[in-house]
Every structure is written in structure tokens, then in C-alpha cells.
Enzyme design. Structure first.
Site, mmCIF file in Angstrom:
data_model
loop_
_atom_site.group_PDB
_atom_site.id
_atom_site.type_symbol
_atom_site.label_atom_id
_atom_site.label_comp_id
_atom_site.label_asym_id
_atom_site.label_seq_id
_atom_site.Cartn_x
_atom_site.Cartn_y
_atom_site.Cartn_z
ATOM 1 N N LEU A 110 -1.653 85.237 -18.316
ATOM 2 C CA LEU A 110 -0.493 85.605 -19.153
ATOM 3 C C LEU A 110 -0.555 84.971 -20.546
ATOM 4 C CD1 LEU A 110 2.436 85.616 -16.522
ATOM 5 C CD2 LEU A 110 0.986 87.511 -17.283
ATOM 6 N N ASN B 111 -14.108 81.650 -23.050
ATOM 7 C CA ASN B 111 -13.245 82.580 -22.319
ATOM 8 C C ASN B 111 -14.027 83.812 -21.842
ATOM 9 O OD1 ASN B 111 -11.102 84.083 -21.317
ATOM 10 N ND2 ASN B 111 -9.721 83.465 -22.934
ATOM 11 N N THR C 72 -17.432 97.097 -25.145
ATOM 12 C CA THR C 72 -16.856 97.585 -26.406
ATOM 13 C C THR C 72 -17.914 98.197 -27.307
ATOM 14 O OG1 THR C 72 -15.911 96.794 -28.493
ATOM 15 C CG2 THR C 72 -17.029 95.167 -27.179
ATOM 16 N N TYR D 73 -17.192 88.100 -31.187
ATOM 17 C CA TYR D 73 -16.535 88.875 -30.129
ATOM 18 C C TYR D 73 -17.527 89.858 -29.502
ATOM 19 C CZ TYR D 73 -13.824 92.698 -28.100
ATOM 20 O OH TYR D 73 -13.366 93.681 -27.264
ATOM 21 N N ARG E 33 -12.415 106.230 -37.198
ATOM 22 C CA ARG E 33 -12.574 105.575 -35.887
ATOM 23 C C ARG E 33 -12.252 106.581 -34.786
ATOM 24 N NH1 ARG E 33 -14.828 102.859 -38.763
ATOM 25 N NH2 ARG E 33 -14.659 100.635 -39.228
HETATM 26 N N1 LIG Z 1 -7.984 97.354 -27.125
HETATM 27 C C1 LIG Z 1 -9.145 97.896 -27.501
HETATM 28 O O1 LIG Z 1 -9.178 98.794 -28.360
HETATM 29 C C2 LIG Z 1 -10.434 97.448 -26.860
HETATM 30 C C3 LIG Z 1 -11.631 98.017 -27.304
HETATM 31 C C4 LIG Z 1 -12.829 97.622 -26.707
HETATM 32 C C5 LIG Z 1 -12.814 96.718 -25.654
HETATM 33 N N2 LIG Z 1 -11.639 96.165 -25.252
HETATM 34 C C6 LIG Z 1 -11.678 95.200 -24.139
HETATM 35 O O2 LIG Z 1 -10.762 95.620 -23.147
HETATM 36 C C7 LIG Z 1 -10.191 94.505 -22.488
HETATM 37 C C8 LIG Z 1 -8.675 94.628 -22.510
HETATM 38 O O3 LIG Z 1 -8.223 94.729 -23.866
HETATM 39 P P1 LIG Z 1 -6.674 94.780 -24.192
HETATM 40 O O4 LIG Z 1 -6.524 95.415 -25.518
HETATM 41 O O5 LIG Z 1 -5.954 95.304 -23.019
HETATM 42 O O6 LIG Z 1 -6.381 93.209 -24.366
HETATM 43 P P2 LIG Z 1 -5.085 92.367 -23.938
HETATM 44 O O7 LIG Z 1 -5.156 91.091 -24.698
HETATM 45 O O8 LIG Z 1 -3.872 93.186 -24.027
HETATM 46 O O9 LIG Z 1 -5.384 92.066 -22.401
HETATM 47 C C9 LIG Z 1 -6.201 91.003 -21.980
HETATM 48 C C10 LIG Z 1 -5.518 90.340 -20.802
HETATM 49 O O10 LIG Z 1 -6.356 89.313 -20.287
HETATM 50 C C11 LIG Z 1 -5.593 88.133 -20.068
HETATM 51 N N3 LIG Z 1 -6.548 87.023 -20.195
HETATM 52 C C12 LIG Z 1 -7.258 86.659 -21.288
HETATM 53 N N4 LIG Z 1 -8.086 85.645 -20.980
HETATM 54 C C13 LIG Z 1 -7.902 85.379 -19.668
HETATM 55 C C14 LIG Z 1 -8.503 84.461 -18.749
HETATM 56 N N5 LIG Z 1 -9.455 83.601 -19.135
HETATM 57 N N6 LIG Z 1 -8.086 84.460 -17.454
HETATM 58 C C15 LIG Z 1 -7.125 85.328 -17.026
HETATM 59 N N7 LIG Z 1 -6.538 86.228 -17.855
HETATM 60 C C16 LIG Z 1 -6.932 86.243 -19.153
HETATM 61 C C17 LIG Z 1 -4.498 88.166 -21.114
HETATM 62 O O11 LIG Z 1 -3.348 87.421 -20.750
HETATM 63 C C18 LIG Z 1 -4.192 89.668 -21.177
HETATM 64 O O12 LIG Z 1 -3.204 90.030 -20.230
HETATM 65 C C19 LIG Z 1 -10.735 93.275 -23.187
HETATM 66 O O13 LIG Z 1 -11.806 92.769 -22.420
HETATM 67 C C20 LIG Z 1 -11.225 93.808 -24.515
HETATM 68 O O14 LIG Z 1 -12.277 93.037 -25.016
HETATM 69 C C21 LIG Z 1 -10.456 96.506 -25.825
#
Ligand SMILES: NC(=O)c1ccc[n+]([C@@H]2O[C@H](COP(=O)([O-])OP(=O)(O)OC[C@H]3O[C@@H](n4cnc5c(N)ncnc54)[C@H](O)[C@@H]3O)[C@@H](O)[C@H]2O)c1
Length: 328
Positions: free
Chosen positions: A32, A90, A115, A139, A219
Site C-alpha cells: 500500500l 524494489n 514495459t 526504471y 504514444r
Molecule cells: N502505468 C503504466 O502505464 C505502465 C506502463 C508499463 C509498465 N507498467 C508496470 O505495471 C505495473 C503496475 O503499474 P501501475 O501503474 O498500476 O502502478 P501503481 O503504482 O498504481 O501500482 C503498483 C502497486 O504496487 C505496490 N507496490 C510497490 N512496491 C511494492 C513492494 N515492494 N511490495 C508490495 N507492493 C508494492 C504499490 O503499493 C501499488 O499498489 C508496474 O510494475 C509498472 O512498472 C505500468
């Protein structure tokens, strides 16, 4: 039972919803740090971090886990440049802990949130999976290291995986139950809609002199429900015998420029979006769009929200009805 790390976050929570709607038993693991309890809509949560090995061992010992969807990560490019250590800890160490817990528990199916940032500045568009992966920020590096760990652990331990290389996640649950709520918010669509409602400052468009039709960057916006669907398909394919350490683009090939998104948002909201044009940002390629041909051919995935207006309508419903986002 499917363990969903990061299931309280943006893309994770939409995937949890879709898995549950299809009858899957889901357990969310989230610290969270960024996610929201309210985004779970009642799904079971174990609160803790992937960086805590003893916690992971307990989770795997106490639950009968068949497969893992791993969303948990830090995902701010700028922050990763300023504080790379946090990202390697992380995203890389956390993922390694999780993978080792899977191997120890005999879990053999793993879906990983990768990604388009692993491609860096691609040699051509649309990007296909065989193009070189050369990230240009920490990243993207952390995500590429995770893909390589998955390749090596599959060979050594038979942990099969699908890495889904998302392009720009966008939109919200079409029924308005959950949506995007990041702090800080760096994604274009929430910033555009926030500017339209006056809850956020006027938007800055970073450069209008790129070699694109209107000069702004293009994009590939993929609806979060379509991203969630790809996880369901990947899990089904692995349950049906798909093996190896596989990687697929989750793009739509249909890019939209920043100015097109602004215009479409004005049509969808009926409001004007105040913006000004600023200088280009370092490391922003003019066009980033991904070909979905491989995942369409092999897993049958097709984006259902192909038009940016449809994506924006779902995002607008969420932002209009829940201007403060989640409460908890
Ligand atoms: N949003 C995008 O456009 C996008 C694009 C490419 C890849 N991603 C990847 O998709 C995934 C989700 O992205 P998102 O936008 O939903 O991000 P987000 O930050 O909304 O969700 C990430 C979740 O992981 C939890 N978290 C983070 N580190 C943690 C840990 N060590 N242990 C337990 N929980 C942990 C956070 O509390 C959060 O709920 C990520 O891995 C991100 O790199 C996202």
C-alpha cells in the site's frame, strides 16, 4: 489461487477485478505504498512488501498459490534517475525474492508487468519484440533485468513466465468502480482531465516541434481493461501448456499525439483544456507505438477500446464522479 502483487495499484486492481469476475480465487499482496485499499473492492489482501523475504515465505506457506501476476514495482521514470538504488531494491531485489519464493513453493506460472521502456529509443516503429532492448533510464533497466531473471530461472528451475511489455496504460473500469489515482500523477490523461476540471494546473506540452504530423509526441494508449484481459489470456495459455519465458508487446499500434489527446478530451468532457507549450523533455522519443501482432497471433488478444475517445470516456467518468479518487 492466483497471487497478485501490486493488486491495489492501478493496473493490478483492474486485473484483480477481471480475474474475480471470471471466478478466479485471488489473493492480493501489496504494501500500500502507492495502492489503495478501496481499489480492492473486497478482494483478500496480505499487506507487506516483496522486499520482506520472511513475509513472502509465510504467504506461500499459508496459501495454496498456483500462479502469480507481479505488478508490484516503483514506476516513476524521473524518480528512478534521481534514486536508482530504490528502483534496483524494489523492482529487482523484490522480484528476485518473489521468484525464489515461487521456486521454493513449486509455483510454475508467472506473469510479469514489463514495459515499452525496456526498448529505450527504438530503431523503428511500430516496435516489435525482436527489436533490441536498450533502456535509457534506471526504471527501464530494472524491468529488463527482471525479464532476464525470468529467462534464467525458467532454464534453471522450470518457472514459466509471460512478460507483458505495456505501452501507456490509460482509462478506467467502464462501470466506474475503480480508476487511476496516483500521487504524484505523471500520466497524460489524468493530467489533461484534471486541467479540464480546473483541479490541476494548465497542462504543459513538452515540445511541439517533433517530426510528427502536429509536432507533439505520439504514444500508444492502451485501455487498462484490455491490459487486464491480456493477463487472463496469459494465465489461461500457461495453464493450457504454454511454456518458456515469453514476452509480448501490449500496444495497439494506433498512436495518438499529445495534442490529439487534448482535442479528444475536449470533445468527451465538453470543456476546454488549458495548456501551454514548453521545451522538449530529455529522453522523449517522438513516436512510441507497439505492434500487438505477436500477442494477437499467439494468445488471441485484441484491444477492445481501440479509439482514444472510448478510452477517454471511461477515464472521464471516473475523474468526474470521483474527483478525489480513492478515500483509502
Ligand atoms: N502505468 C503504466 O502505464 C505502465 C506502463 C508499463 C509498465 N507498467 C508496470 O505495471 C505495473 C503496475 O503499474 P501501475 O501503474 O498500476 O502502478 P501503481 O503504482 O498504481 O501500482 C503498483 C502497486 O504496487 C505496490 N507496490 C510497490 N512496491 C511494492 C513492494 N515492494 N511490495 C508490495 N507492493 C508494492 C504499490 O503499493 C501499488 O499498489 C508496474 O510494475 C509498472 O512498472 C505500468
Amino acid at each position: 489461487m492466483i497471487l497478485v502483487t501490486g493488486g491495489a495499484g492501478y493496473i493490478g486492481s483492474h486485473t484483480v477485478l477481471q480475474l474475480r469476475e471470471r471466478g478466479a480465487e485471488v489473493l492480493v499482496l501489496d504494501d500500500l505504498s502507492e495502492g489503495h485499499r478501496d481499489a480492492l473492492l473486497g478482494a483478500d489482501l496480505v499487506e507487506g512488501s516483496t522486499m520482506d523475504r520472511a513475509f513472502l515465505e509465510r504467504v506461500f506457506a499459508e496459501h495454496s498459490i498456483d500462479a502469480v501476476c507481479h505488478f508490484a514495482a516503483r514506476c516513476y521514470v524521473g524518480e528512478s534517475v534521481r534514486d536508482p538504488g530504490q528502483y534496483y531494491r524494489n523492482n529487482v531485489v523484490g522480484t528476485l525474492n518473489l521468484l525464489e519464493a515461487c521456486v521454493a513453493a513449486g509455483v510454475t506460472r508467472f506473469v510479469f508487468s514489463s514495459t515499452c521502456a525496456t526498448y529505450g529509443e527504438p530503431p523503428a516503429v511500430p516496435i516489435v519484440e525482436t527489436m533490441p532492448q536498450a533502456p535509457i533510464n534506471p526504471y527501464g533497466e530494472t524491468k529488463l533485468v527482471c525479464e532476464r531473471m525470468l529467462r534464467d530461472l525458467q532454464r534453471a528451475h522450470g518457472l514459466h513466465s509471460v512478460s507483458l511489455r505495456y505501452f501507456n496504460a490509460a482509462g478506467a473500469d467502464p462501470e466506474g468502480r475503480i480508476g487511476e489515482d496516483h500521487d504524484p500523477e505523471t500520466h497524460l490523461i489524468p493530467l489533461v482531465l484534471g486541467a479540464a476540471t480546473g483541479r490541476r494546473p494548465a497542462l504543459t506540452v513538452f515540445g511541439d516541434d517533433y517530426p510528427t504530423p502536429d509536432g507533439s509526441c505520439i504514444r500508444d494508449y492502451v485501455h487498462v481493461t484490455d491490459l487486464a484481459e491480456a493477463h487472463v489470456l496469459a494465465l489461461e495459455a500457461m495453464a493450457g501448456g504454454l511454456t518458456g519465458a515469453r514476452a509480448f508487446n501490449l500496444g495497439s499500434e494506433a498512436g495518438n499525439s499529445v495534442l490529439e489527446v487534448i482535442r479528444a478530451a475536449e470533445q468527451v468532457t465538453g470543456r476546454s483544456v488549458p495548456y501551454s507549450v514548453g521545451p522538449r523533455r530529455a529522453g522523449d522519443p517522438p513516436v512510441l507505438v507497439g505492434s500487438p501482432a505477436k500477442i494477437t497471433a499467439e494468445l488471441g488478444w485484441r484491444p477492445r477500446f481501440a479509439d482514444i475517445h472510448a478510452v477517454l470516456e471511461t477515464a472521464w467518468r471516473w475523474h468526474r464522479d470521483r474527483p478525489d479518487g480513492f478515500v483509502a
